[in-house]
Write a protein that holds these residues in place. Structure first.
Motif, short mmCIF file in Angstrom:
data_model
loop_
_atom_site.label_atom_id
_atom_site.label_comp_id
_atom_site.label_asym_id
_atom_site.label_seq_id
_atom_site.Cartn_x
_atom_site.Cartn_y
_atom_site.Cartn_z
N ASP A 21 0.84 -1.20 0.00
CA ASP A 21 0.00 0.00 0.00
C ASP A 21 0.87 1.25 0.00
O ASP A 21 1.77 1.37 0.83
CB ASP A 21 -0.90 0.02 1.24
N VAL A 22 0.60 2.16 -0.95
CA VAL A 22 1.35 3.41 -1.03
C VAL A 22 0.40 4.59 -1.22
O VAL A 22 -0.75 4.41 -1.60
CB VAL A 22 2.38 3.40 -2.19
N PRO A 27 6.30 10.39 -3.77
CA PRO A 27 7.35 9.55 -4.35
C PRO A 27 7.60 8.32 -3.47
O PRO A 27 7.31 8.33 -2.28
CB PRO A 27 8.59 10.45 -4.35
N LEU A 28 8.15 7.28 -4.08
CA LEU A 28 8.47 6.04 -3.37
C LEU A 28 9.99 5.92 -3.26
O LEU A 28 10.70 6.03 -4.27
CB LEU A 28 7.90 4.84 -4.13
N PRO A 74 5.91 10.10 -8.07
CA PRO A 74 4.82 9.26 -7.60
C PRO A 74 4.36 8.23 -8.65
O PRO A 74 4.51 8.45 -9.85
CB PRO A 74 3.69 10.23 -7.30
N LEU A 75 3.83 7.11 -8.15
CA LEU A 75 3.42 6.00 -9.01
C LEU A 75 1.94 5.69 -8.80
O LEU A 75 1.45 5.71 -7.67
CB LEU A 75 4.26 4.76 -8.70
N ALA A 76 1.26 5.36 -9.88
CA ALA A 76 -0.17 5.05 -9.82
C ALA A 76 -0.42 3.70 -9.19
O ALA A 76 0.43 2.81 -9.23
CB ALA A 76 -0.75 5.07 -11.25
N ALA A 77 -1.61 3.54 -8.61
CA ALA A 77 -2.03 2.23 -8.12
C ALA A 77 -2.00 1.26 -9.30
O ALA A 77 -2.33 1.62 -10.42
CB ALA A 77 -3.44 2.31 -7.54
N GLY A 78 -1.55 0.05 -9.04
CA GLY A 78 -1.43 -0.94 -10.10
C GLY A 78 -0.06 -1.00 -10.73
O GLY A 78 0.22 -1.91 -11.52
N THR A 79 0.81 -0.05 -10.39
CA THR A 79 2.18 -0.10 -10.89
C THR A 79 2.88 -1.31 -10.27
O THR A 79 2.70 -1.60 -9.09
CB THR A 79 2.96 1.18 -10.52
N ALA A 80 3.67 -2.01 -11.07
CA ALA A 80 4.46 -3.14 -10.58
C ALA A 80 5.91 -2.70 -10.45
O ALA A 80 6.43 -1.98 -11.30
CB ALA A 80 4.35 -4.31 -11.54
#
Length: 134
Positions: A21-22, A27-28, A74-80
């Motif tokens: 969960d992010v 950003p990650l 930042p990355l969208a939900a569903g990004t692997a």
């Protein structure tokens, strides 16, 4: 499963998958930490939702003075996020490497991932893993 780096990067060989969960607005931060006397060489990729290709995020190894961390997104939900780690050390020795995914200075839920195992008779091992961002 074990596969060649090129096949892995192109999505031809999928590793184990875990959900993390992010906050998609932040950003990650990704870090690699060896917790055993081994060298860990690594490569990370990301695949945005709906895309078929993978984009390299970072690569490096723990044998130098360069920090083993990077920031993406930042990355969208569903990004692997997929990664490959080569382990090098003494033959038949126990290794441990910790991957931490964090945002705003704190690990995200499910974002501390520990990989443990034993190197082969030649002193090597490979870790492959994938996380899906939720």
């Amino acid at each position: 499963p074990v596969c060649a780096v090129a096949a892995f990067a192109s999505g031809g060989c999928l590793p184990d998958i875990a959900a993390v969960d992010v906050d998609q607005a932040q950003p990650l931060h990704i870090s690699v930490a060896g917790a055993s006397p081994h060298t860990f060489a690594y490569r990370f990729w990301q695949q945005e939702p709906g895309e078929t290709g993978w984009t390299k995020i970072t690569e490096g190894h723990t044998a130098d003075a360069t920090p083993d961390e990077c920031t993406t997104g930042p990355l969208a939900a569903g990004t692997a996020i997929s990664y490959w780690i080569a382990v090098s050390g003494h033959p038949n020795s126990a290794y441990r490497v910790i991957i931490t995914l964090s945002q705003n200075g704190a690990a995200v839920p499910g974002g501390i991932i520990t990989h443990e195992g034993t190197t082969s008779a030649s002193g090597g091992a490979v870790v492959q893993h994938q996380v899906a961002l939720a």
